[in-house]
Write a protein that holds these residues in place. Structure first.
Motif, PDB file in Angstrom:
ATOM      1  N   LEU A  36       0.854  -1.208   0.000  1.00 28.99           N
ATOM      2  CA  LEU A  36       0.000   0.000   0.000  1.00 28.99           C
ATOM      3  C   LEU A  36       0.878   1.243   0.000  1.00 28.99           C
ATOM      4  N   LEU A  37       1.913   1.213   0.846  1.00 32.54           N
ATOM      5  CA  LEU A  37       2.801   2.382   0.888  1.00 32.54           C
ATOM      6  C   LEU A  37       3.484   2.572  -0.470  1.00 32.54           C
ATOM      7  N   ALA A  38       3.866   1.458  -1.095  1.00 37.57           N
ATOM      8  CA  ALA A  38       4.518   1.548  -2.415  1.00 37.57           C
ATOM      9  C   ALA A  38       3.619   2.304  -3.389  1.00 37.57           C
ATOM     10  N   ILE A  39       2.341   1.955  -3.400  1.00 38.66           N
ATOM     11  CA  ILE A  39       1.413   2.614  -4.345  1.00 38.66           C
ATOM     12  C   ILE A  39       1.342   4.111  -4.052  1.00 38.66           C
ATOM     13  N   LEU A  40       1.196   4.455  -2.770  1.00 39.68           N
ATOM     14  CA  LEU A  40       1.053   5.871  -2.410  1.00 39.68           C
ATOM     15  C   LEU A  40       2.320   6.658  -2.776  1.00 39.68           C
ATOM     16  N   LEU A  41       3.483   6.016  -2.660  1.00 40.34           N
ATOM     17  CA  LEU A  41       4.744   6.696  -3.010  1.00 40.34           C
ATOM     18  C   LEU A  41       4.882   6.829  -4.529  1.00 40.34           C
ATOM     19  N   ILE A  42       4.520   5.766  -5.237  1.00 39.93           N
ATOM     20  CA  ILE A  42       4.613   5.817  -6.707  1.00 39.93           C
ATOM     21  C   ILE A  42       3.697   6.915  -7.250  1.00 39.93           C
ATOM     22  N   GLN A  43       2.519   7.038  -6.622  1.00 40.72           N
ATOM     23  CA  GLN A  43       1.591   8.100  -7.067  1.00 40.72           C
ATOM     24  C   GLN A  43       2.213   9.481  -6.901  1.00 40.72           C
ATOM     25  N   ARG A  44       3.206   9.576  -6.029  1.00 41.84           N
ATOM     26  CA  ARG A  44       3.864  10.883  -5.808  1.00 41.84           C
ATOM     27  C   ARG A  44       5.175  11.003  -6.576  1.00 41.84           C
ATOM     28  N   GLY A  45       5.395  10.059  -7.470  1.00 39.99           N
ATOM     29  CA  GLY A  45       6.549  10.186  -8.364  1.00 39.99           C
ATOM     30  C   GLY A  45       7.809   9.473  -7.898  1.00 39.99           C
ATOM     31  N   TYR A  46       7.733   8.663  -6.844  1.00 38.41           N
ATOM     32  CA  TYR A  46       8.933   7.952  -6.388  1.00 38.41           C
ATOM     33  C   TYR A  46       9.043   6.596  -7.084  1.00 38.41           C
ATOM     34  N   ARG A  47      10.261   6.096  -7.130  1.00 38.60           N
ATOM     35  CA  ARG A  47      10.509   4.752  -7.660  1.00 38.60           C
ATOM     36  C   ARG A  47      10.620   3.841  -6.439  1.00 38.60           C
ATOM     37  N   VAL A  48       9.904   2.710  -6.461  1.00 31.19           N
ATOM     38  CA  VAL A  48       9.879   1.871  -5.246  1.00 31.19           C
ATOM     39  C   VAL A  48      10.373   0.460  -5.551  1.00 31.19           C
ATOM     40  N   GLU A  49      11.310   0.014  -4.716  1.00 33.48           N
ATOM     41  CA  GLU A  49      11.779  -1.386  -4.769  1.00 33.48           C
ATOM     42  C   GLU A  49      11.355  -2.042  -3.467  1.00 33.48           C
ATOM     43  N   LEU A  50      10.729  -3.206  -3.568  1.00 33.06           N
ATOM     44  CA  LEU A  50      10.253  -3.915  -2.368  1.00 33.06           C
ATOM     45  C   LEU A  50      10.986  -5.250  -2.261  1.00 33.06           C
ATOM     46  N   TYR A  51      11.473  -5.572  -1.078  1.00 36.57           N
ATOM     47  CA  TYR A  51      12.134  -6.863  -0.868  1.00 36.57           C
ATOM     48  C   TYR A  51      11.319  -7.682   0.120  1.00 36.57           C
ATOM     49  N   GLU A  52      10.935  -8.884  -0.289  1.00 34.19           N
ATOM     50  CA  GLU A  52      10.058  -9.731   0.533  1.00 34.19           C
ATOM     51  C   GLU A  52      10.732 -11.091   0.700  1.00 34.19           C
ATOM     52  N   ARG A  53      10.791 -11.552   1.950  1.00 28.77           N
ATOM     53  CA  ARG A  53      11.512 -12.817   2.189  1.00 28.77           C
ATOM     54  C   ARG A  53      10.735 -14.037   1.696  1.00 28.77           C
ATOM     55  N   ARG A  54       9.414 -13.937   1.631  1.00 33.84           N
ATOM     56  CA  ARG A  54       8.607 -15.096   1.227  1.00 33.84           C
ATOM     57  C   ARG A  54       8.587 -15.242  -0.290  1.00 33.84           C
ATOM     58  N   PRO A  55       8.163 -16.456  -0.758  1.00 34.61           N
ATOM     59  CA  PRO A  55       7.914 -16.581  -2.191  1.00 34.61           C
ATOM     60  C   PRO A  55       6.685 -15.763  -2.574  1.00 34.61           C
ATOM     61  N   ASP A  56       6.449 -15.604  -3.844  1.00 35.12           N
ATOM     62  CA  ASP A  56       5.299 -14.850  -4.344  1.00 35.12           C
ATOM     63  C   ASP A  56       4.023 -15.643  -4.007  1.00 35.12           C
ATOM     64  N   MET A  57       3.195 -15.083  -3.158  1.00 41.58           N
ATOM     65  CA  MET A  57       2.017 -15.826  -2.695  1.00 41.58           C
ATOM     66  C   MET A  57       0.979 -16.029  -3.794  1.00 41.58           C
ATOM     67  N   ARG A  58       1.150 -15.383  -4.935  1.00 37.97           N
ATOM     68  CA  ARG A  58       0.231 -15.621  -6.043  1.00 37.97           C
ATOM     69  C   ARG A  58       0.566 -16.941  -6.744  1.00 37.97           C
ATOM     70  N   ARG A  59       1.788 -17.421  -6.489  1.00 41.04           N
ATOM     71  CA  ARG A  59       2.216 -18.642  -7.180  1.00 41.04           C
ATOM     72  C   ARG A  59       2.415 -19.822  -6.247  1.00 41.04           C
ATOM     73  N   VAL A  60       2.660 -19.557  -4.981  1.00 39.30           N
ATOM     74  CA  VAL A  60       2.989 -20.638  -4.049  1.00 39.30           C
ATOM     75  C   VAL A  60       1.925 -20.672  -2.975  1.00 39.30           C
ATOM     76  N   ARG A  61       1.429 -21.882  -2.666  1.00 37.40           N
ATOM     77  CA  ARG A  61       0.386 -21.992  -1.646  1.00 37.40           C
ATOM     78  C   ARG A  61       0.960 -21.544  -0.295  1.00 37.40           C
ATOM     79  N   LEU A  62       0.148 -20.791   0.417  1.00 43.87           N
ATOM     80  CA  LEU A  62       0.611 -20.263   1.703  1.00 43.87           C
ATOM     81  C   LEU A  62       0.602 -21.332   2.779  1.00 43.87           C
ATOM     82  N   ASN A  63       1.451 -21.146   3.761  1.00 46.29           N
ATOM     83  CA  ASN A  63       1.421 -22.036   4.918  1.00 46.29           C
ATOM     84  C   ASN A  63       0.144 -21.804   5.700  1.00 46.29           C
ATOM     85  N   ALA A  64      -0.256 -22.831   6.429  1.00 49.03           N
ATOM     86  CA  ALA A  64      -1.374 -22.650   7.352  1.00 49.03           C
ATOM     87  C   ALA A  64      -1.019 -21.510   8.301  1.00 49.03           C
ATOM     88  N   GLY A  65      -2.016 -20.840   8.751  1.00 46.86           N
ATOM     89  CA  GLY A  65      -1.763 -19.743   9.677  1.00 46.86           C
ATOM     90  C   GLY A  65      -1.737 -18.403   8.969  1.00 46.86           C
TER      91      GLY A  65
END
Ligand SMILES: Cc1cc2nc3c(=O)[nH]c(=O)nc-3n(C[C@H](O)[C@H](O)[C@H](O)COP(=O)(O)OP(=O)(O)OC[C@H]3O[C@@H](n4cnc5c(N)ncnc54)[C@H](O)[C@@H]3O)c2cc1C
Length: 457
Positions: free
Chosen positions: A21-50
């Motif tokens: 969400l913060l990335a979107i709000l910053l991009i809307q203000r003209g910033y370039r955003v790089e996000l680093y996430e330790r997990r795999p892409d949850m759109r492709r990999v089934r999430l763990n229980a919990g």
């Protein structure tokens, strides 16, 4: 459609709920955003229980999504909940509305669906999201982050002049700040854990309990809750002490699970055919309140969301508060421009007093949910509260409503809530019916003790 970036790069750690969400709000203000996430892409990999636990989204969270232009598209994945449905031990149901009318609802949303929608939107707007990348450290002097690829095992470094730690309650950026002189940090765990359970949909995909309610089985010092999903299921959470009588430690076998549910939640048990499987397959989570200060270092690194202020989940405000962080930060950026030191310092000054307040209210609300909602005097006070709000809408707004249905600062809600509790105690002391409220006394107390409330729109 990706937005073009005219300003510098901002590095965000964590693509949970606040990061995208913060990335979107910053991009809307003209910033370039790089996000680093330790997990795999949850759109492709089934999430763990919990990770399926539902969230209750309310006004502050909705405001954040509106600012990012996302709320309208979320409407198809939420279920409005109009009140609490209490389940007594004998199976009796009591419904208590959350607000004064049907527009005052909280919204059940699957955490995973919300996260995926945010990640999709952030990418569409031009955020670069690097999955499998765990941040292992940040050099506060040189502005270099250390990363470890969880998939390949490869360590790398990246230049990151401005870093915002959106990496949750075990934040790696906060760990770096802990090494600094005079960094204050406290964490307080509850003696309670939580377990995710499920009530499946009926044969035709229907909800097996009232759809538009948050169900609670309050049992004194513990409780079960259930939030509806759009697929007809309910996401349930059992909150139970770790140790002692009626505790996670006391339930070790299938037979003990069934015996416990049969004696404590008899009307829920027949709805949970997978109870024992869920109970033993899903981890027991812990809950923590984290407070720390400062949240920022020299305009270079900032903590936001749970990384700065994890709270226990009983007011349903963790992400609502986090999204409010995101909008508060970009409002300051709009006011001061990229004077990071000033923006970060003002951010902490404005937010910390409020996040401390909601942290305290969230702990208080645990007692209310697991115990007091079953008490008829408590329910009567709630009725009196709504009557006072109807009569004095600019003066007396119930604490729950100030927190949930408005964007009144949490610290104001806490302070006014204490005054209102005293007024309520006086007015309710010797009556049992709303019709018997002494309105002369109410007039006197409300006008004497409460100033008109400024309600942000
Ligand atoms: C049982 C439960 C029920 C809740 N119910 C509600 C509710 O009803 N309403 C509500 O508003 N809030 C609720 N919350 C709180 C809400 O879930 C949190 O406040 C919210 O998830 C915080 O968002 P965040 O982005 O700050 O952190 P997170 O959602 O925890 O995201 C952090 C992200 O950072 C990643 N990460 C962590 N460390 C690193 C690292 N070193 N490098 C790279 N990536 C990293 C993680 O993988 C994760 O994706 C609940 C919480 C719990 C536990």
């Amino acid at each position: 459609m990706p937005m073009s970036s005219t300003r510098g790069k901002i590095t965000l750690i964590g693509a949970g709920l606040n990061g995208p969400l913060l990335a979107i709000l910053l991009i809307q203000r003209g910033y370039r955003v790089e996000l680093y996430e330790r997990r795999p892409d949850m759109r492709r990999v089934r999430l763990n229980a919990g990770r399926f636990i539902n969230l209750a989204l309310s006004t502050r969270g909705i405001h954040g999504l509106q600012q990012a232009g996302l709320w309208d598209s979320m409407r198809s994945i939420i279920i409005p909940m109009k009140g609490r449905m209490m389940h007594s031990l004998a199976g009796g149901l009591t419904f208590q509305p959350y607000g004064k009318n049907e527009s005052e609802v909280i919204n059940s949303i699957s955490r995973a669906e919300l996260n995926i929608a945010l990640i999709n939107a952030a990418e569409q707007q031009g955020a670069k999201i690097h999955f499998h990348q765990r941040c292992t450290g940040y050099d506060l002097k040189t502005g270099v982050i250390r990363l470890f690829n969880q998939d390949t095992g490869e360590p790398t470094t990246e230049e990151a002049e401005v870093v915002i730690g959106c990496d949750g309650s075990a934040s790696s950026i906060r760990s770096e700040m802990l090494k600094l002189n005079r960094f204050d940090f406290s964490q307080q765990h509850l003696d309670y854990g939580y377990k995710e359970l499920t009530i499946p949909a009926g044969a035709c995909g229907e909800h097996l309990l009232e759809t538009h309610a948050l169900h609670i089985w309050p049992r004194g010092n513990y409780m079960l809750i259930a939030l509806p999903n759009i697929d007809g299921t309910f996401a349930c959470i059992l909150f139970l002490p770790f140790e002692g009588a009626d505790s996670f430690a006391g339930i070790q076998t299938e037979e003990e699970v069934y015996r416990f549910f049969q004696s404590r939640f008899p009307d829920a048990l027949p709805l949970m055919p997978q109870l024992a499987n869920n109970f033993f397959a899903n981890p027991t989570g812990s809950m923590v309140t984290i407070k720390c200060s400062p949240w920022q270092v020299e305009g270079r690194a900032l903590l936001l969301g749970d990384a700065a202020h994890a709270i226990v989940p009983f007011f349903g405000q963790g992400i609502n508060c986090g999204f409010e962080d995101c909008t508060a930060l970009v409002e300051l950026l709009d006011r001061y421009g990229p004077e990071w030191m000033r923006v970060f310092a003002e951010f902490e000054k404005e937010r910390k007093v409020n996040t401390d307040a909601i942290a305290n209210m969230a702990i208080e609300n645990f007692i209310e949910m697991r115990d007091r909602v079953a008490d008829s005097r408590f329910l009567f006070r709630k009725e009196v509260e709504l009557a006072l709000e109807a009569k004095y809408p600019q003066l007396f707004v119930p604490k729950y409503s100030m927190v949930t249905f408005h964007r009144i600062p949490y610290s104001v809600a806490l302070a006014r809530g204490e005054i209102q509790d005293r007024i309520l105690a006086e007015l309710c002391a010797s009556i049992d019916r709303v019709e018997d409220i002494d309105w002369t006394k109410a007039d006197l107390l409300v006008h004497r003790d409460l100033n008109p409330l400024e309600i942000p729109q």
